[in-house]
Scaffold this motif. Structure first.
Motif, mmCIF file in Angstrom:
data_model
loop_
_atom_site.group_PDB
_atom_site.id
_atom_site.type_symbol
_atom_site.label_atom_id
_atom_site.label_comp_id
_atom_site.label_asym_id
_atom_site.label_seq_id
_atom_site.Cartn_x
_atom_site.Cartn_y
_atom_site.Cartn_z
ATOM 1 N N ILE A 51 0.837 -1.201 0.000
ATOM 2 C CA ILE A 51 0.000 0.000 0.000
ATOM 3 C C ILE A 51 0.875 1.254 0.000
ATOM 4 C CG2 ILE A 51 -1.666 1.339 1.349
ATOM 5 C CD1 ILE A 51 -2.797 -1.379 2.322
ATOM 6 N N LEU A 52 1.884 1.290 0.860
ATOM 7 C CA LEU A 52 2.780 2.452 0.898
ATOM 8 C C LEU A 52 3.502 2.619 -0.430
ATOM 9 C CD1 LEU A 52 4.334 2.061 4.472
ATOM 10 C CD2 LEU A 52 2.604 3.725 3.750
ATOM 11 N N GLY A 53 3.923 1.510 -1.025
ATOM 12 C CA GLY A 53 4.597 1.588 -2.313
ATOM 13 C C GLY A 53 3.705 2.154 -3.394
ATOM 14 N N LYS A 54 2.443 1.709 -3.434
ATOM 15 C CA LYS A 54 1.513 2.214 -4.442
ATOM 16 C C LYS A 54 1.179 3.681 -4.194
ATOM 17 C CE LYS A 54 1.258 -1.798 -6.414
ATOM 18 N NZ LYS A 54 2.038 -2.054 -7.654
ATOM 19 N N ILE A 55 1.104 4.097 -2.933
ATOM 20 C CA ILE A 55 0.913 5.522 -2.625
ATOM 21 C C ILE A 55 2.066 6.331 -3.226
ATOM 22 C CG2 ILE A 55 1.058 7.203 -0.736
ATOM 23 C CD1 ILE A 55 -0.645 5.264 0.940
ATOM 24 N N ALA A 56 3.290 5.827 -3.071
ATOM 25 C CA ALA A 56 4.447 6.531 -3.627
ATOM 26 C C ALA A 56 4.383 6.575 -5.151
ATOM 27 C CB ALA A 56 5.737 5.856 -3.165
ATOM 28 N N VAL A 57 4.023 5.453 -5.771
ATOM 29 C CA VAL A 57 3.916 5.408 -7.230
ATOM 30 C C VAL A 57 2.929 6.457 -7.732
ATOM 31 C CG1 VAL A 57 3.041 4.011 -9.142
ATOM 32 C CG2 VAL A 57 4.627 3.003 -7.497
ATOM 33 N N LEU A 58 1.762 6.520 -7.124
ATOM 34 C CA LEU A 58 0.723 7.451 -7.570
ATOM 35 C C LEU A 58 1.128 8.898 -7.328
ATOM 36 C CD1 LEU A 58 -2.345 5.450 -6.250
ATOM 37 C CD2 LEU A 58 -1.681 5.718 -8.641
ATOM 38 N N ALA A 59 1.737 9.169 -6.172
ATOM 39 C CA ALA A 59 2.163 10.538 -5.856
ATOM 40 C C ALA A 59 3.211 11.029 -6.845
ATOM 41 C CB ALA A 59 2.709 10.597 -4.428
ATOM 42 N N LEU A 60 4.180 10.182 -7.161
ATOM 43 C CA LEU A 60 5.257 10.580 -8.062
ATOM 44 C C LEU A 60 4.770 10.715 -9.498
ATOM 45 C CD1 LEU A 60 7.943 8.249 -6.489
ATOM 46 C CD2 LEU A 60 7.948 10.761 -6.400
ATOM 47 N N ASP A 61 3.823 9.866 -9.878
ATOM 48 C CA ASP A 61 3.235 9.973 -11.209
ATOM 49 C C ASP A 61 2.502 11.299 -11.364
ATOM 50 O OD1 ASP A 61 2.393 8.991 -13.805
ATOM 51 O OD2 ASP A 61 0.423 8.711 -12.908
ATOM 52 N N ALA A 62 1.722 11.661 -10.339
ATOM 53 C CA ALA A 62 0.990 12.920 -10.392
ATOM 54 C C ALA A 62 1.934 14.115 -10.426
ATOM 55 C CB ALA A 62 0.052 13.028 -9.185
ATOM 56 N N ALA A 63 3.091 13.984 -9.779
ATOM 57 C CA ALA A 63 4.053 15.095 -9.720
ATOM 58 C C ALA A 63 4.819 15.276 -11.022
ATOM 59 C CB ALA A 63 5.035 14.871 -8.578
ATOM 60 N N GLY A 64 4.788 14.275 -11.917
ATOM 61 C CA GLY A 64 5.438 14.436 -13.216
ATOM 62 C C GLY A 64 6.493 13.414 -13.556
ATOM 63 N N GLU B 220 -8.792 11.321 -9.752
ATOM 64 C CA GLU B 220 -8.858 10.230 -10.727
ATOM 65 C C GLU B 220 -8.698 10.815 -12.115
ATOM 66 O OE1 GLU B 220 -11.668 7.058 -10.457
ATOM 67 O OE2 GLU B 220 -12.185 7.604 -8.387
ATOM 68 N N GLY B 221 -7.922 10.092 -12.960
ATOM 69 C CA GLY B 221 -7.702 10.552 -14.310
ATOM 70 C C GLY B 221 -8.889 10.259 -15.207
ATOM 71 N N ASP B 222 -8.794 10.702 -16.452
ATOM 72 C CA ASP B 222 -9.888 10.546 -17.403
ATOM 73 C C ASP B 222 -9.820 9.243 -18.192
ATOM 74 O OD1 ASP B 222 -10.894 13.032 -16.726
ATOM 75 O OD2 ASP B 222 -9.648 14.056 -18.195
ATOM 76 N N SER B 223 -8.734 8.464 -17.981
ATOM 77 C CA SER B 223 -8.575 7.246 -18.741
ATOM 78 C C SER B 223 -9.732 6.290 -18.499
ATOM 79 C CB SER B 223 -7.261 6.549 -18.371
ATOM 80 O OG SER B 223 -7.208 5.257 -18.939
ATOM 81 N N LEU B 224 -10.167 5.597 -19.527
ATOM 82 C CA LEU B 224 -11.235 4.612 -19.391
ATOM 83 C C LEU B 224 -10.780 3.448 -18.504
ATOM 84 C CD1 LEU B 224 -12.548 4.427 -23.060
ATOM 85 C CD2 LEU B 224 -13.608 5.604 -21.119
ATOM 86 N N LEU B 225 -9.475 3.280 -18.345
ATOM 87 C CA LEU B 225 -8.960 2.202 -17.526
ATOM 88 C C LEU B 225 -8.815 2.599 -16.062
ATOM 89 C CD1 LEU B 225 -6.124 0.830 -19.818
ATOM 90 C CD2 LEU B 225 -8.363 -0.184 -19.429
ATOM 91 N N ALA B 226 -9.187 3.830 -15.712
ATOM 92 C CA ALA B 226 -8.928 4.305 -14.360
ATOM 93 C C ALA B 226 -9.809 3.628 -13.329
ATOM 94 C CB ALA B 226 -9.146 5.830 -14.289
ATOM 95 N N GLY B 227 -10.949 3.089 -13.723
ATOM 96 C CA GLY B 227 -11.831 2.447 -12.758
ATOM 97 C C GLY B 227 -11.391 1.051 -12.431
ATOM 98 N N ARG B 228 -12.198 0.389 -11.612
ATOM 99 C CA ARG B 228 -11.866 -0.981 -11.216
ATOM 100 C C ARG B 228 -12.133 -1.898 -12.356
ATOM 101 N NH1 ARG B 228 -11.161 -0.484 -5.723
ATOM 102 N NH2 ARG B 228 -12.247 1.226 -4.802
#
Length: 325
Positions: free
Chosen positions: A55-68, A317-325
């Motif tokens: 969970i912590l790893g995925k939080i980091a992945v998402l945060a860094l992706d959003a940052a650029g 949440e992004g606009d990608s069609l794959l963003a949902g579950r």
């Protein structure tokens, strides 16, 4: 911005390093700002294989992706030593690590420190001096330390509230279920016996070593009176178990903080700004709830992380069609 989110398989340097292949949801910046200068800059995020670490790893992945950043997901490395070696060898760039683990296990220190800030500062300074590793500030307040759990019925029957009250339980009924790490590590069973003056002969009267996930169920169904646990494990609340107070502070402090190598920290000072507000909101109650969603409800760690990040306003949440579950 996110690289290697699908179908990536990596084995590096004999360290047991393997990348996650799960889909990473599309996210956009929320309170985490987007840094144009980070666009195209690659960062490899690691984690251990435990639920909380995923969970912590995925939080980091998402945060860094959003940052650029262009993020390479290398979460789910098997074993603390492998994850650590990957960081030191430069095969991973960033991961959440626990202060107590680095202090006692990686650096082999004997002293068990009782204050969170002291523990953080001591390992921060030692790890930088010896290994060139930087611990970002602040560490998260969550403390994933060892714990002892019983059923509420056991707690009431024997008037057990703290670990020192174990003496109220008759020797013949002091059965202990524990996982392998608690049994083998000096900061586990050995600390419990030493700090609470429980001799090997009298405690436990019998003990069973098993995988950590099985311990909770074994205590719940009465197969053992006492169980070793991790204080932030969501199964404690989900099963209604009682966590005994460590009233003599036998167990070390395990606050997670983001680790990067020194040259990486100097190259990307934005990392502190990205992770400081996230770390501040990760307390025991929060992570126990997130852990339970994975361990008890069977949800994917990446969506648990995404939902929490969105709820807290860090990302959208992004606009990608794959963003949902």
């Amino acid at each position: 911005m996110l690289a290697a989110a699908l179908g990536l398989a990596v084995l590096a340097g004999g360290c047991g390093l393997r990348a996650a292949s799960q889909y990473i949801p599309d996210v956009e910046p929320g309170s985490i700002r987007y840094y144009p200068e980070l666009e195209g800059e690659q960062i490899r995020v690691a984690s251990k294989e435990l639920t909380e670490q995923l969970i912590l790893g995925k939080i980091a992945v998402l945060a860094l992706d959003a940052a650029g950043f262009e993020v390479v997901d290398r979460t789910n490395i098997q074993g603390s030593d492998n994850a650590r070696r990957a960081m030191l060898a430069g095969e991973s760039d960033l991961m959440w690590e626990y202060t107590g683990t680095a202090w006692l296990v990686y650096e082999g220190q004997d002293e068990v420190l009782k204050e969170p800030r002291d523990q953080y500062e001591r390992i921060r300074d030692l790890d930088l001096e010896r290994n060139g590793m930087v611990w970002l500030n602040p560490p998260a307040p969550l403390d994933n330390t060892y714990a002892i759990v019983v059923t509420p019925e056991t707690a009431e029957r024997y008037d057990v509230h703290g670990i020192s009250d174990i003496e109220n339980i008759p020797h013949s009924e002091r059965s202990l279920c524990m996982d392998t790490e608690f049994f083998n590590r000096d900061d586990g069973l050995a600390s419990l016996r030493d700090d609470y003056n429980l001799s090997e002969e009298e405690f436990p009267s019998r003990g069973d070593v098993m995988t950590s996930g099985v311990v909770y169920a074994a205590v719940d169904r009465g197969s053992c009176t006492l169980g070793s646990a991790y204080s932030t494990d969501g199964r404690i609340g989900a099963l209604g178990l009682t966590m005994l107070e460590d009233d003599r502070q036998a167990f070390p402090i395990y606050n997670p903080a983001v680790n990067v190598r020194q040259e990486f920290a100097e190259r990307y000072p934005q990392l502190t700004e990205i992770f400081a507000p996230i770390a501040e909101r990760l307390d025991n109650e929060t992570i126990m709830r997130l852990n339970a969603r994975v361990d008890e409800e069977g949800q994917d760690p990446v969506f648990v992380a995404r939902d929490w990040m969105v709820q807290e306003g860090f990302v959208e949440e992004g606009d990608s069609l794959l963003a949902g579950r």
